[in-house]
Design an enzyme around this catalytic site. Structure first.
Site, short mmCIF file in Angstrom:
data_model
loop_
_atom_site.label_atom_id
_atom_site.label_comp_id
_atom_site.label_asym_id
_atom_site.label_seq_id
_atom_site.Cartn_x
_atom_site.Cartn_y
_atom_site.Cartn_z
N ILE A 17 0.83 -1.21 0.00
CA ILE A 17 0.00 0.00 0.00
C ILE A 17 0.87 1.26 0.00
O ILE A 17 1.80 1.38 0.79
CB ILE A 17 -0.92 0.02 1.24
CG1 ILE A 17 -1.82 -1.23 1.27
CG2 ILE A 17 -1.75 1.29 1.27
CD1 ILE A 17 -2.72 -1.39 0.07
N ASP A 18 0.54 2.19 -0.89
CA ASP A 18 1.21 3.49 -0.94
C ASP A 18 0.36 4.60 -0.31
O ASP A 18 0.90 5.59 0.18
CB ASP A 18 1.51 3.89 -2.39
CG ASP A 18 2.48 2.94 -3.06
OD1 ASP A 18 3.35 2.39 -2.37
OD2 ASP A 18 2.35 2.73 -4.29
#
Length: 297
Positions: A17-18
């Site tokens: 996840i960014d």
């Protein structure tokens, strides 16, 4: 669905996840108290290079007011990182070139967001109409320039307001019906209280008409994150405390989902045989992600 129970589990989430999209009530705080570890978790995520956005179905405050509440609670955020259902309602009307007045059942947040877009709203002073009789409502005269009714959470809901909204929707040709959300409950300290969906339900029931809902689980807010903030939704995660809004929003929008058990939905609800809404991850609290910090160290 994966339980986050080890540092390795938390590290897996951070690897994939960014961008994190956080609900606020029931995730960062509950009622008047900040949930333990939530501030530290956001600091850790930012230091890890993660982008953070904040999305609430609560329409009682504007984005600016939410930014101040976050800052007062010790969360350092920029106003452009914050979205609430009051701003979504105003954004929607602005996007369709709406030029008429809006009747609002709701509190200050909706009125402030509409005003910022040059849209006139009325109804805030109708909180003083407690005690209005059926005869009073039958005789009331509505503003003919109204073109939409917007409903959000309103602790000052009364018979006059419901009657005014019904008259607008029944008699004004093409009058739009918009709701900020259909959340029937709201987490407050150690209780679950009635939510904005109760106010919406009053008007739905007497008008036999369904509103367009701008808040979660409608994925309208994801369009702004993608188009304005250039968020890669394939590497984004919605973090929330409700299956029927936060998690469904993430699923419908094609982002990963993390359910924290510090708000409305319980593990029992998740594991119930008739439940059809399943998050990618589940954790006791947002601070569970801090376990990844120990693995990095």
């Amino acid at each position: 669905m994966k339980d986050l129970v080890t540092a390795g589990d938390a590290s897996e989430v951070l690897r994939d996840i960014d961008t994190f999209i956080f609900d606020m009530d029931g995730v960062l705080w509950r009622g008047s108290g900040v949930i333990e570890g939530s501030r530290e978790t956001l600091d850790f995520l930012r230091k890890s290079g993660k982008r953070c956005f904040f999305l609430s179905n609560n329409a009682t405050k504007s984005r600016l007011q939410y930014s101040k509440k976050l800052a007062d609670a010790g969360f350092q955020v920029a106003e452009e990182e914050v979205t609430c259902s009051a701003s979504l309602a105003a954004d929607y009307l602005s996007s369709i070139g709406f030029k008429r007045k809006v009747y609002v059942i709701g509190e200050e947040g909706i009125h402030l967001e509409l005003a910022q877009r040059g849209i006139t709203s009325i109804g805030l002073d109708h909180k003083n109409e407690y005690g209005a009789t059926m005869g009073d409502v039958a005789k009331l005269k509505i503003d003919p320039e109204i073109g939409a009714v917007v409903i959000g959470f309103d602790t000052y809901l009364n018979y006059y307001k419901v009657g005014y909204a019904k008259r607008c929707l029944d008699t004004i040709p093409g009058c739009l019906f918009i709701a900020t959300n259909r959340d029937f409950t709201f987490p407050m300290d150690d209780q679950i209280l009635p939510g904005g969906g109760v106010m919406v339900g009053c008007v739905v029931t007497c008008c036999a008409r369904e509103p367009y809902i701008v808040g979660k689980p409608n994925t309208y807010a994801l369009d702004a994150l993608r188009d304005i903030h250039n968020v890669d939704l394939t590497r984004a995660c919605m973090v929330g405390d409700r299956l029927d809004t936060d998690i469904l929003f993430g699923i419908e929008g094609g982002v990963k989902t993390l359910l924290v058990l510090t708000g409305v939905s319980s593990r029992e609800e998740v594991e119930a045989k008739d439940n059809t809404i399943h998050p990618n991850y589940i954790a006791p609290a947002l601070s569970t992600l801090l376990m990844a910090q120990t693995r990095e160290e």
